[in-house]
Design an enzyme around this catalytic site. Sequence first.
Site, PDB file in Angstrom:
ATOM      1  N   ASN B  19      16.655 -36.266  31.474  1.00 60.09           N
ATOM      2  CA  ASN B  19      17.289 -36.233  32.672  1.00 60.09           C
ATOM      3  C   ASN B  19      16.587 -35.272  33.813  1.00 60.09           C
ATOM      4  O   ASN B  19      15.744 -34.639  33.214  1.00 60.09           O
ATOM      5  CB  ASN B  19      18.569 -35.721  32.408  1.00 60.09           C
ATOM      6  N   ASP B  63      18.951 -31.903  20.959  1.00 62.99           N
ATOM      7  CA  ASP B  63      20.382 -31.844  21.768  1.00 62.99           C
ATOM      8  C   ASP B  63      21.457 -31.923  21.081  1.00 62.99           C
ATOM      9  O   ASP B  63      22.525 -32.386  21.712  1.00 62.99           O
ATOM     10  CB  ASP B  63      20.018 -33.004  22.643  1.00 62.99           C
ATOM     11  N   ASN B  69      28.667 -35.025  23.701  1.00 66.70           N
ATOM     12  CA  ASN B  69      28.273 -36.253  23.910  1.00 66.70           C
ATOM     13  C   ASN B  69      28.197 -37.165  22.471  1.00 66.70           C
ATOM     14  O   ASN B  69      28.030 -38.527  22.663  1.00 66.70           O
ATOM     15  CB  ASN B  69      26.783 -36.388  24.521  1.00 66.70           C
ATOM     16  N   ARG B  88      18.199 -39.513  21.696  1.00 67.57           N
ATOM     17  CA  ARG B  88      19.475 -38.924  21.094  1.00 67.57           C
ATOM     18  C   ARG B  88      20.399 -39.893  20.225  1.00 67.57           C
ATOM     19  O   ARG B  88      21.247 -39.309  19.701  1.00 67.57           O
ATOM     20  CB  ARG B  88      20.451 -38.580  22.386  1.00 67.57           C
ATOM     21  N   ARG B 135      24.554 -42.924  32.384  1.00 67.85           N
ATOM     22  CA  ARG B 135      24.325 -42.800  31.027  1.00 67.85           C
ATOM     23  C   ARG B 135      25.314 -44.026  30.032  1.00 67.85           C
ATOM     24  O   ARG B 135      24.922 -44.561  28.952  1.00 67.85           O
ATOM     25  CB  ARG B 135      24.882 -41.437  30.450  1.00 67.85           C
ATOM     26  N   HIS B 164      26.274 -37.021  33.861  1.00 62.07           N
ATOM     27  CA  HIS B 164      27.408 -37.269  33.060  1.00 62.07           C
ATOM     28  C   HIS B 164      28.870 -36.912  33.705  1.00 62.07           C
ATOM     29  O   HIS B 164      28.546 -35.959  34.637  1.00 62.07           O
ATOM     30  CB  HIS B 164      27.380 -36.226  31.735  1.00 62.07           C
ATOM     31  N   ASP B 166      31.207 -35.198  33.105  1.00 62.51           N
ATOM     32  CA  ASP B 166      31.636 -33.880  32.942  1.00 62.51           C
ATOM     33  C   ASP B 166      30.741 -32.681  33.681  1.00 62.51           C
ATOM     34  O   ASP B 166      30.916 -31.441  33.810  1.00 62.51           O
ATOM     35  CB  ASP B 166      31.713 -33.347  31.263  1.00 62.51           C
ATOM     36  N   CYS B 258      29.629 -29.240  27.920  1.00 61.50           N
ATOM     37  CA  CYS B 258      28.637 -30.103  27.171  1.00 61.50           C
ATOM     38  C   CYS B 258      28.488 -29.517  25.513  1.00 61.50           C
ATOM     39  O   CYS B 258      28.155 -30.281  24.865  1.00 61.50           O
ATOM     40  CB  CYS B 258      27.255 -29.947  27.890  1.00 61.50           C
TER      41      CYS B 258
END
Lengths: 406, 265
Positions: B19, B63, B69, B88, B135, B164, B166, B258
């Site tokens: 990102n 992550d 997520n 991820r 995403r 995202h 959020d 997150c």
Amino acid sequence: MITDTIVLQGHIIDSLLLPKVLDQILNEGGEFEIEEVHIGRQRADPSYARILVRAPDEHAMEALLARLAVHGAFPTGRAELTLADADQDGVFPEGFHVTTNLETSVRYRGKWLPVEGIEMDCGIVVDPALGVARCTPMHRVRQGDKVVVGHSGVRVTPLERQGRGRLFEFMGSDISPEKPKWAMVQALAQELIRARAAARKSALVAGPAVVHTGGSEAVAELIQSGYVSLLFAGNGLAAHDIEYALYGTSLGVRLSDNAHVPGGHTNHLRAINTIRKVGSITAAVKAGILNRGIMYACVTNSIPFVLAGSIRDDGPLPEVITDVVAAVDTLRREVRGVDLVLVLGSTLHAVAIGNILPASARLVMVDINPAALTKLSDRGSFQSVGIVSDVGLFLRQLAQALPLER
Amino acid sequence: MPRFLMCRPDYFGIEYEINPWMRLTIQVNRVLAEKQWHELYRVLTADLGAEVLLLPPVKGLPDLTFTANGGYVEDTLFISSAFKHQERQRETPRFEGWFREHGYSVHRLACECAFEGEGDALRLGDAIVAGYRQRSDIGAHMELARITGRQVLSVELVNPWFYHLDTCFAPLRDDVALYFPEAFDAYGRKVIQGHVEHAIAVSARSAERFACNALVVADTVVTNTGCDDLEEPLSRFGFHVQTVDLSEFIKSGGSAKCLVLRLDS
């Protein structure tokens, strides 16, 4: 302009996805038509919209659809074809796709293939070995042929908005007895001149009224001067044309003065008999027996003619194709590439040719009866114009408007 | 009692760039990150009385600490994320394993679309507001709606820095939410304004400090430090702001919300 159809479903109303997608189509220079919308009754119920999308060309459509897909609008037309095997000669599989006369393509192995020989009310057969798609009438399908079923993977291109040529711009596409005929005749004449100059094919469909109303000299002149690439008619037109050539009458009426000739009602039978005796119309011309008129002009100018028979024919003349299926197949072959069709006082043969023409062909129809014209123009998507007029008078005017070889 | 899932940042760091916030050249201070995470944990458990369950950290999955997520929880159903990036995607078995062990049924989306869990799907009353484009794919929203039986309001995320939902939208109550208008297009803004009675716009300055990546427990809003324009508007609606310094996590493009996955719906 090409078209495709997209489906949008989910909470497309509350999420404003539907207006967003429609706005995006317009912003990218496209057009849309909402074909179907179902709005969910309760908040959690999904809604559904099926939208027809138009874009200027394939490239623009691909780009637009890719952008719309991000918002959940998925094209239905992107799907591949569904094919099914025909398991009998002359019989389509269940659910076979029925064609329109509009330009059509099919998505096969990731590519759009044009459907060759498009006409209405047929099926589509794909040849996997050659990678071609052909429009196929029912009687021509063979066992084992791969036939398109359903709508998946089929795309039609609607007619362009503008009419082609001054003919249609001028006249519009409706039928009205009260229009300036002379101006319409002039426009048609211009169109025929243009077609001849560009070596484009024009067909003539003529009913026996052409002869009865004294139009045969004009038609013969049109043929002689190269304005007609194909004549399609029936036994009636040919028989009365030959009657006129041999006896000066049509249905027993002397055309020069409109007088009923005694015994004249038998003239057409004698005319048919004479031709049958010598074997064919072509033979009669070669033998010098037939030396004027429409059929004579066709033979001497090597213009193909297709005479399709009907159940009420007298004789018939030798060149008349009495098997109707064979007749329409012959016509299919001959009519390829015809761009303009002039229909004079014919209903049955006009419908027959209308059935097999693509939507890109232009039709000019002349008849004394407005109902006959409505019947023809309602058949399918055609660029067509109807002229209410006596056919003989119309033809004389047309002949005056054209440079002719007499 | 609110229940959350968190994961200690034992192996947190910048090991790739997926990102715009991430830069391999700007490394995380591990010790500081641990300290900041623990402070968040303490605020949630000790100050706000929440129950926090822990997902064990895994070396090579930097992550994993961003548990939001991992998926989306609806009662005892865990809808597993389909991460956009392969980096991820390696986390998925860890999340699915944990949820199975804890008695949840695990569902994988049938469609072949990307979906990044609670990072892109947040409850607003009975509905779900869901982000797409950066995403998550919109196709996932349809399936989410079908599975949960809820209305899903899809909003397009137009700014790659707010990748995202959020990071730019925080529903605090049925009628109050924080949002960063520039992260959405006109339609998205209209949807938010139309469905949230009091949609509080945050400034770009606060948005860049992840003001919208806020966690709410009762009337306490937990967010990163430095979002000064939140106190006043939120207090009008009965909320008070508790800030936690999460500078090390912002280097990776994440903040308070997150780091937490809601287990109670």
